[in-house]
Structures are given as structure tokens and as C-alpha cells.
Design a protein around this motif. Structure first.
Motif, PDB file in Angstrom:
ATOM      1  N   GLU A  18       0.827  -1.196   0.000  1.00 16.57           N
ATOM      2  CA  GLU A  18       0.000   0.000   0.000  1.00 16.57           C
ATOM      3  C   GLU A  18       0.864   1.250   0.000  1.00 16.57           C
ATOM      4  N   SER A  21       2.254   1.866  -3.405  1.00 15.07           N
ATOM      5  CA  SER A  21       1.295   2.273  -4.429  1.00 15.07           C
ATOM      6  C   SER A  21       0.697   3.638  -4.148  1.00 15.07           C
ATOM      7  N   SER A  54      -6.399   2.180  -8.044  1.00 21.41           N
ATOM      8  CA  SER A  54      -6.145   1.739  -6.671  1.00 21.41           C
ATOM      9  C   SER A  54      -6.411   2.851  -5.664  1.00 21.41           C
ATOM     10  N   ARG A 132      -7.130  -3.992   1.003  1.00 21.58           N
ATOM     11  CA  ARG A 132      -6.399  -3.633  -0.199  1.00 21.58           C
ATOM     12  C   ARG A 132      -7.286  -3.690  -1.433  1.00 21.58           C
ATOM     13  N   PRO A 133      -6.901  -2.958  -2.467  1.00 19.70           N
ATOM     14  CA  PRO A 133      -7.609  -3.098  -3.735  1.00 19.70           C
ATOM     15  C   PRO A 133      -7.492  -4.530  -4.235  1.00 19.70           C
ATOM     16  N   GLU A 136      -4.204  -6.027  -5.201  1.00 26.61           N
ATOM     17  CA  GLU A 136      -3.152  -6.093  -4.198  1.00 26.61           C
ATOM     18  C   GLU A 136      -3.499  -7.033  -3.056  1.00 26.61           C
TER      19      GLU A 136
END
Length: 217
Positions: A18, A21, A54, A132-133, A136
Motif C-alpha cells: 500500500e 502504491s 487503486s 487492499r484493492p 493487491e
């Protein structure tokens, strides 16, 4: 690896993926991508989605409190962005404009209003996956099960704390302390003054700090 990091005046648990990103990769400029989209280049919108999807999902998740609603909201937002991108005039950054669409879409959903007024119960397993998205949702490389459980607990507690904030405080805290937007960008996104941003942030942080007091000791 899951760590406890300080953001603003409270602590948030976030994973290594995370943090990596958090900053969109620098490819084509947003203005160039928007212009290509206007000219009918389908790949331009794909690049925009690759860059910002994301980030938008993270906001959707923090505002809805669970993965299913966040996915639903995320898809709705991407459709809205696609349909209205040709009208984007660059008066704000593309990121700010898309955040505004996400926030407005969340506000228009009955689920958002109901969850803004009450807490939500989570399991540690669900929190580890749902934080998380979709792209991910991978296993945490940290081999220590105790460390993973602690990191998951932190994320659960932070989300529960956010769920108890007022709607205005919640979105302001999310945009500033989790997404890292500047005060002026938050004001532009929400259509409020800088003073209102600061007052909401102060009240939201104070309320969240009280709820997370045992983690901050």
C-alpha cells in the motif's frame, strides 16, 4: 510487511504494497491522456485507470467500510469518470476531480449514510483481505503470524474508528491522513473552505485518537 505508521496525529496500519502504491507512477501527463481520450483513443482511459484505480478504490473502501460495497462504488465511479471525462477542463487536477466524483457518489448512496452513523463489525481475516484493492490482495510476506495478526487488528481498529466519525470528518481524515491530499486539494474536492477543512480534520483526529488511545500508548 505490515507496520504501524504515524499519519497526522494518529496511527494507521498499512502494508508495504500500500505504501509503494501511494504515489501514482509518472507516465503520460494527465492533460495528454485526457486529450487523447477526447480524440477517441481508448488506450488513454486504460492508462488513467491503471494510474488511479487503486487510489480511488482505497477511498471507496474507507468510506463504505467493506470490500463488497467498495467494489460496487468503485465500478460506479469509473463509469461516471468515463462518461464525463470529455467535459474535464483542468480547473482542478485530474486526481482532485476524480476524488470529487468518488466522494459525491459515496454521499449519494444510502449505504454511505447508514454506515456513517454506526460502527461495523469486522473479522481479522476479512480485514486482512479487504483492506487492499483487488489487485493487491496478496499474502503478507512477513512470516511472523503474530505480527500479521497485529497489523490486521490495527487496520480493523482504524476502520472502525473512521466508521464512528461524522460524514464530514470521516472523508476529510481519509483524504488528508490516509490519501495524503493537501489542504487546498481537499477543499477543492469537497467544495468547502480551508478553515472548514482544518476544523473538521482537527475534530476528526481528536475523536479518532480517543478511540485508538490504547494503540497509541
Amino acid at each position: 510487511m505490515t507496520t504501524l505508521v504515524a499519519t497526522g496525529r494518529f496511527a494507521v496500519g498499512e502494508s508495504e504494497s500500500e505504501r509503494n502504491s501511494a504515489t501514482p507512477p509518472a507516465k503520460n501527463s494527465d492533460a495528454e491522456l485526457v486529450e487523447r481520450h477526447r480524440q477517441g483513443d481508448a488506450s488513454a482511459f486504460v492508462e488513467i485507470v491503471d494510474t488511479y484505480s487503486s487510489l480511488l478504490f482505497n477511498v471507496a473502501f474507507r468510506m463504505t467500510g467493506n470490500r463488497e460495497d467498495a467494489l460496487d462504488l468503485h465500478q460506479e465511479v469509473l463509469i461516471k469518470i468515463y462518461r464525463s471525462l470529455h467535459r474535464f477542463r483542468g480547473q482542478a487536477s485530474l486526481r482532485t476531480w476524480m476524488y470529487r466524483i468518488t466522494v459525491n457518489a459515496a454521499r449519494n448512496r444510502a449505504r454511505w449514510w447508514s454506515r456513517a452513523k454506526r460502527g461495523t463489525t469486522y473479522s481479522l481475516d476479512a480485514a486482512e483481505e479487504n483492506r487492499r484493492p483487488p489487485s493487491e490482495c496478496v499474502a503478507d510476506p512477513k512470516p511472523d503470524p503474530e505480527g500479521r495478526a497485529y497489523g490486521a487488528e490495527i487496520r480493523v481498529r482504524v476502520q472502525q474508528g473512521l466508521d464512528h466519525l461524522s460524514a464530514g470528518q470521516r472523508v476529510t481524515v481519509v483524504l488528508r491522513d490516509i490519501e495524503g491530499l493537501e489542504y487546498r486539494e481537499i477543499a477543492s474536492t469537497l467544495g468547502i473552505s480551508l478553515g472548514t477543512v482544518k476544523s473538521r480534520l482537527a475534530r476528526g483526529r481528536e475523536a479518532l485518537r480517543r478511540q485508538l488511545a490504547d494503540l497509541l500508548e
